[in-house]
Motif scaffolding. Sequence first.
Motif, mmCIF file in Angstrom:
data_model
loop_
_atom_site.group_PDB
_atom_site.id
_atom_site.type_symbol
_atom_site.label_atom_id
_atom_site.label_comp_id
_atom_site.label_asym_id
_atom_site.label_seq_id
_atom_site.Cartn_x
_atom_site.Cartn_y
_atom_site.Cartn_z
ATOM 1 N N ILE A 43 11.265 9.576 -7.205
ATOM 2 C CA ILE A 43 12.491 10.300 -7.562
ATOM 3 C C ILE A 43 12.136 11.323 -8.634
ATOM 4 O O ILE A 43 12.425 11.159 -9.815
ATOM 5 N N ASP A 44 11.499 12.398 -8.208
ATOM 6 C CA ASP A 44 11.019 13.416 -9.148
ATOM 7 C C ASP A 44 12.009 14.555 -9.354
ATOM 8 O O ASP A 44 11.827 15.392 -10.235
ATOM 9 N N VAL A 45 13.037 14.601 -8.536
ATOM 10 C CA VAL A 45 14.143 15.554 -8.673
ATOM 11 C C VAL A 45 15.424 14.775 -8.400
ATOM 12 O O VAL A 45 15.372 13.685 -7.824
ATOM 13 N N THR A 87 23.692 11.653 -12.148
ATOM 14 C CA THR A 87 24.478 12.865 -12.310
ATOM 15 C C THR A 87 25.271 13.071 -11.026
ATOM 16 O O THR A 87 24.965 12.460 -10.002
ATOM 17 N N VAL A 88 26.289 13.892 -11.085
ATOM 18 C CA VAL A 88 27.083 14.181 -9.891
ATOM 19 C C VAL A 88 26.872 15.636 -9.515
ATOM 20 O O VAL A 88 27.023 16.530 -10.350
ATOM 21 N N ILE A 89 26.500 15.865 -8.276
ATOM 22 C CA ILE A 89 26.296 17.205 -7.741
ATOM 23 C C ILE A 89 27.177 17.340 -6.500
ATOM 24 O O ILE A 89 27.025 16.557 -5.549
ATOM 25 N N ASP A 90 28.088 18.274 -6.526
ATOM 26 C CA ASP A 90 29.012 18.497 -5.410
ATOM 27 C C ASP A 90 29.727 17.211 -4.992
ATOM 28 O O ASP A 90 29.876 16.938 -3.802
ATOM 29 N N GLY A 91 30.115 16.414 -5.958
ATOM 30 C CA GLY A 91 30.863 15.200 -5.687
ATOM 31 C C GLY A 91 30.047 14.028 -5.182
ATOM 32 O O GLY A 91 30.606 13.004 -4.775
ATOM 33 N N VAL A 92 28.726 14.144 -5.221
ATOM 34 C CA VAL A 92 27.838 13.082 -4.737
ATOM 35 C C VAL A 92 26.950 12.623 -5.881
ATOM 36 O O VAL A 92 26.358 13.446 -6.596
ATOM 37 N N ARG A 93 26.853 11.305 -6.061
ATOM 38 C CA ARG A 93 25.966 10.771 -7.102
ATOM 39 C C ARG A 93 24.519 11.031 -6.757
ATOM 40 O O ARG A 93 24.083 10.788 -5.628
ATOM 41 N N HIS A 94 23.785 11.505 -7.736
ATOM 42 C CA HIS A 94 22.347 11.739 -7.600
ATOM 43 C C HIS A 94 21.646 11.013 -8.738
ATOM 44 O O HIS A 94 22.159 10.958 -9.865
ATOM 45 N N TYR A 95 20.495 10.455 -8.443
ATOM 46 C CA TYR A 95 19.693 9.736 -9.442
ATOM 47 C C TYR A 95 18.475 10.542 -9.772
ATOM 48 O O TYR A 95 17.931 11.259 -8.925
ATOM 49 N N LYS A 96 18.022 10.444 -11.022
ATOM 50 C CA LYS A 96 16.820 11.169 -11.436
ATOM 51 C C LYS A 96 16.118 10.396 -12.537
ATOM 52 O O LYS A 96 16.712 9.567 -13.208
ATOM 53 N N THR A 97 14.821 10.674 -12.711
ATOM 54 C CA THR A 97 14.042 10.017 -13.763
ATOM 55 C C THR A 97 14.247 10.721 -15.069
ATOM 56 O O THR A 97 14.695 11.838 -15.130
#
Length: 68
Positions: free
Chosen positions: A8-10, A58-68
């Motif tokens: 999960i680099d991005v 974080t939330v991007i365009d209403g979708v949860r995203h995970y990051k390191t």
Amino acid sequence: MEAIRQLIDVPLSMDQIVARVCRAFGLHGEEIPKVGYYEKNVRNYVYALYDQGRLSMTVIDGVRHYKT
């Protein structure tokens, strides 16, 4: 779990993480139960990493995203 975290680099959505993990570990399945098993396990690892503070969300365009 560390191997998954390193993938999960991005910022990635859960579906993107599952796809990336399956490709990285050669988990190929066409059967719905098998694919569901992979997805469930990857989700559990991601949630554990998030709970441990080793991933952020974080939330991007209403979708949860995970990051390191």
